[in-house]
Motif scaffolding. Structure first.
Motif, PDB file in Angstrom:
ATOM      1  N   GLY A  56      39.450 -35.497 -69.141  1.00 15.08           N
ATOM      2  CA  GLY A  56      40.440 -36.535 -69.371  1.00 15.08           C
ATOM      3  C   GLY A  56      41.544 -36.389 -68.343  1.00 15.08           C
ATOM      4  O   GLY A  56      41.410 -36.811 -67.199  1.00 15.08           O
ATOM      5  N   PHE A  57      42.645 -35.743 -68.739  1.00 11.64           N
ATOM      6  CA  PHE A  57      43.720 -35.474 -67.790  1.00 11.64           C
ATOM      7  C   PHE A  57      43.227 -34.687 -66.575  1.00 11.64           C
ATOM      8  O   PHE A  57      43.586 -34.984 -65.441  1.00 11.64           O
ATOM      9  N   PHE A  58      42.428 -33.662 -66.841  1.00 13.39           N
ATOM     10  CA  PHE A  58      42.143 -32.638 -65.830  1.00 13.39           C
ATOM     11  C   PHE A  58      40.690 -32.708 -65.380  1.00 13.39           C
ATOM     12  O   PHE A  58      39.770 -32.557 -66.187  1.00 13.39           O
ATOM     13  N   VAL A  71      44.833 -32.955 -61.665  1.00 15.20           N
ATOM     14  CA  VAL A  71      45.225 -33.958 -62.668  1.00 15.20           C
ATOM     15  C   VAL A  71      45.004 -35.350 -62.091  1.00 15.20           C
ATOM     16  O   VAL A  71      45.479 -35.662 -60.987  1.00 15.20           O
ATOM     17  N   ARG A  72      44.311 -36.206 -62.838  1.00 17.26           N
ATOM     18  CA  ARG A  72      43.952 -37.535 -62.352  1.00 17.26           C
ATOM     19  C   ARG A  72      45.186 -38.365 -62.001  1.00 17.26           C
ATOM     20  O   ARG A  72      46.095 -38.548 -62.817  1.00 17.26           O
ATOM     21  N   GLY A 128      46.305 -24.495 -67.737  1.00 15.31           N
ATOM     22  CA  GLY A 128      47.220 -23.650 -68.487  1.00 15.31           C
ATOM     23  C   GLY A 128      48.667 -24.080 -68.335  1.00 15.31           C
ATOM     24  O   GLY A 128      48.966 -25.239 -68.010  1.00 15.31           O
ATOM     25  N   THR A 129      49.567 -23.153 -68.529  1.00 16.08           N
ATOM     26  CA  THR A 129      51.009 -23.448 -68.563  1.00 16.08           C
ATOM     27  C   THR A 129      51.498 -24.131 -67.289  1.00 16.08           C
ATOM     28  O   THR A 129      52.192 -25.149 -67.343  1.00 16.08           O
ATOM     29  N   MET A 135      52.346 -31.013 -64.482  1.00 15.39           N
ATOM     30  CA  MET A 135      51.925 -32.378 -64.777  1.00 15.39           C
ATOM     31  C   MET A 135      53.053 -33.164 -65.434  1.00 15.39           C
ATOM     32  O   MET A 135      53.273 -34.337 -65.118  1.00 15.39           O
ATOM     33  N   CYS A 136      53.787 -32.533 -66.333  1.00  9.34           N
ATOM     34  CA  CYS A 136      54.924 -33.215 -66.968  1.00  9.34           C
ATOM     35  C   CYS A 136      55.966 -33.613 -65.932  1.00  9.34           C
ATOM     36  O   CYS A 136      56.594 -34.673 -66.042  1.00  9.34           O
TER      37      CYS A 136
END
Length: 514
Positions: A56-58, A71-72, A128-129, A135-136
């Motif tokens: 999904g995201f990754f 990350v897409r 991970g973290t 990404m945020c």
């Protein structure tokens, strides 16, 4: 005898038609004391579940799908367009089995983990973290980290806070720098466990309150501007005693927010199809969704007893529709399509949160990509946005706008002898002076007429966008990704300061006045 009967029948029919044509009058109050609608009400949730993260995201940085550090890019852009304010991670039930140190350092050296909650799949901890917090930053969204209380330790969570937030010299900040990140991310929102009453440890409220205090004591803010917001694992739907115990036993100085989880579910044993549902199933789903009004009101009343100044936020960090998985997919991956039913559910729920903005200051739709009521679905390189995505994008105009309270008596949507409110509404005024009116017609069959007096709002010209379709069961597919999108709405008139609106069945409308 036939003529009087026919006459009576005709009169009754005319009365019914007349009743259907009677407009709902909505009064808007220009209340200076009304709260601001916190943008974080429009938050999202990303758990290590199915293809939300992996697939999904990754996709990894070696993927041919355009990405930034794995990350897409298309998902990042879609969520930025949505003005996503915050994102909760890594769970969910997964959070209380997640040990964050397994997800840092060289990816090839990270241990694997078996996702015991969702499908029993083995994950390699390649996301991970650093991946999530970076990404945020790409998204421009506040991260909301859920800490492991169920199988973790106080030291583990305290170390995570130090790793993420401390800018000085310490064991954890030195480790962060070693792993390639010099400056701290300064994460504000921290959940202390998840669903402690269930998958997070099957605790009693009293036991969890003590655990919360222990963990919170050692979570220092490490110089984070404004401090960190500690969020308690809250009640399951209508468990008001859980909220009572937390508010009574935990000092308010330790408590930034109290969670509430509620899903719109017909029956936990047989949830029904995501796309092949009947009007009865639609009605029951909406009946469950609209219970959110009662839940928020009653949990708020409990919180008011101990916190009359409303310093502690109610955080509905899991909400949405939950159905049986799409046919042919892994039952543990919770993949479902997203129909007009979900658009109506989202619009009505967000109206509830807006109208309770004095207490509800964050919420997280479950979940962001490929899981439950997702706003984005992917299929390898393909990506589509769902009807729920479009509702949240239309409603983003309410973020950080001043609430204008509404007063009206909704007509009823009746099915099989049971009734629920047919019309849902919320109104706000933003810093530019624009007024936004969001309206939902829950009724699956009947139009509803609305009248709104707007003379005192200081706006004259209105435009509108609406989401509806020919069938409740319609959805956006990879073959037809734009079947349901917002279109211009012309079904209203402004007659001398009074808006007259005709809402089609199962529709979501946002009007803008300037």
């Amino acid at each position: 005898m036939k003529k009087p009967f026919l006459l009576l029948f005709a009169v009754l029919c005319l009365q019914t038609v007349s009743a259907q044509k009677e407009a709902v009058t909505i009064a808007i109050k220009n209340d200076a004391s009304a709260p601001t609608i916190n943008k974080n009400i429009y938050g999202h949730f990303a758990e290590h579940l199915g293809h939300c993260i992996y697939g999904g995201f990754f996709v990894g940085d070696t993927s041919k799908i355009p990405n930034t550090n794995g990350v897409r890019n298309d998902i990042v852009q879609a969520l930025k367009d949505l003005k996503i304010p915050n994102l909760r991670w890594p769970g969910g039930c997964f959070a209380d089995t997640y040990h964050w140190k397994d997800g840092i350092g060289p990816k090839e050296q990270r241990p694997t983990i078996v996702n015991q909650w969702w499908g029993g799949v083995t994950e390699d901890n390649s996301f991970g973290t650093h991946d999530f917090l970076n990404m945020c930053e790409l998204l421009g969204a506040e991260p909301y980290l859920s800490g492991n209380v169920g199988s973790g330790t106080v030291q583990e969570l305290a170390d995570w806070v130090q790793y993420a937030n401390f800018g000085g010299k310490s064991p954890m900040s030195d480790l962060r720098r070693k792993n390639g990140r010099t400056e701290p991310w300064k994460v504000k929102y921290w959940g202390i466990g998840n669903e402690a009453w269930g998958c997070g440890g099957n605790m009693t409220a009293d036991y969890y309150a003590d655990e919360y205090k222990k963990f919170a004591t050692f979570m220092s803010d490490w110089g984070n501007t404004g401090g960190i917001t500690r969020i308690a694992s809250g009640a399951n739907s209508s468990d008001y005693n859980w909220t009572e115990v937390l508010m009574k036993n935990i000092p308010l100085s330790m408590l930034g927010g109290v969670g509430v989880h509620h899903y719109a579910v017909i029956n936990w044993e047989k949830k029904g199809s995501d796309v092949d549902f009947t009007e009865k199933e639609y009605f029951l789903t909406m009946q469950s969704a609209l219970k959110m009004e009662e839940l928020v009101t009653k949990h708020a009343a409990v919180m008011d007893k101990y916190d009359p100044e409303k310093k502690v936020a109610m955080i509905v960090d899991e909400w949405g529709g939950w159905y049986d998985v799409q046919k042919g997919t892994n039952p543990g991956f919770l993949y479902q399509q997203n129909t007009m039913r979900d658009a109506v559910l989202a619009g009505a729920t967000l109206n509830i949160f807006n109208n309770h903005a004095d207490r509800v200051r964050m919420a997280n739709l479950a979940q962001c990509v490929n899981v439950l009521q997702a706003v984005i679905l992917t299929d390898k390189a393909k990506m589509i946005t769902t009807p729920t995505y479009h509702v949240m994008k239309m409603y983003s105009v309410h973020q950080d706008a001043k609430l204008l309270p509404v007063d009206f008596k909704s007509p009823l949507y009746t099915f099989d002898g049971k009734s629920i409110p047919a019309v849902s509404a919320s109104v706000s005024k933003d810093q530019k002076g624009l007024v936004h009116i969001s309206l939902v017609n829950v009724d699956a069959v009947n139009k509803n007429k609305i009248e709104i007096d707007v003379k005192d709002l200081g706006v004259k010209n209105f435009t509108g966008s609406i989401i509806t379709s020919s069938k409740l069961q319609d959805y956006n597919s990879f073959e037809n990704p734009n079947k349901i999108v917002p279109v211009a709405f012309k079904g209203f008139e402004n007659k001398k300061g009074k808006l007259e609106i005709t809402l089609p069945p199962y529709s979501v409308l946002v009007l803008e006045g300037k």
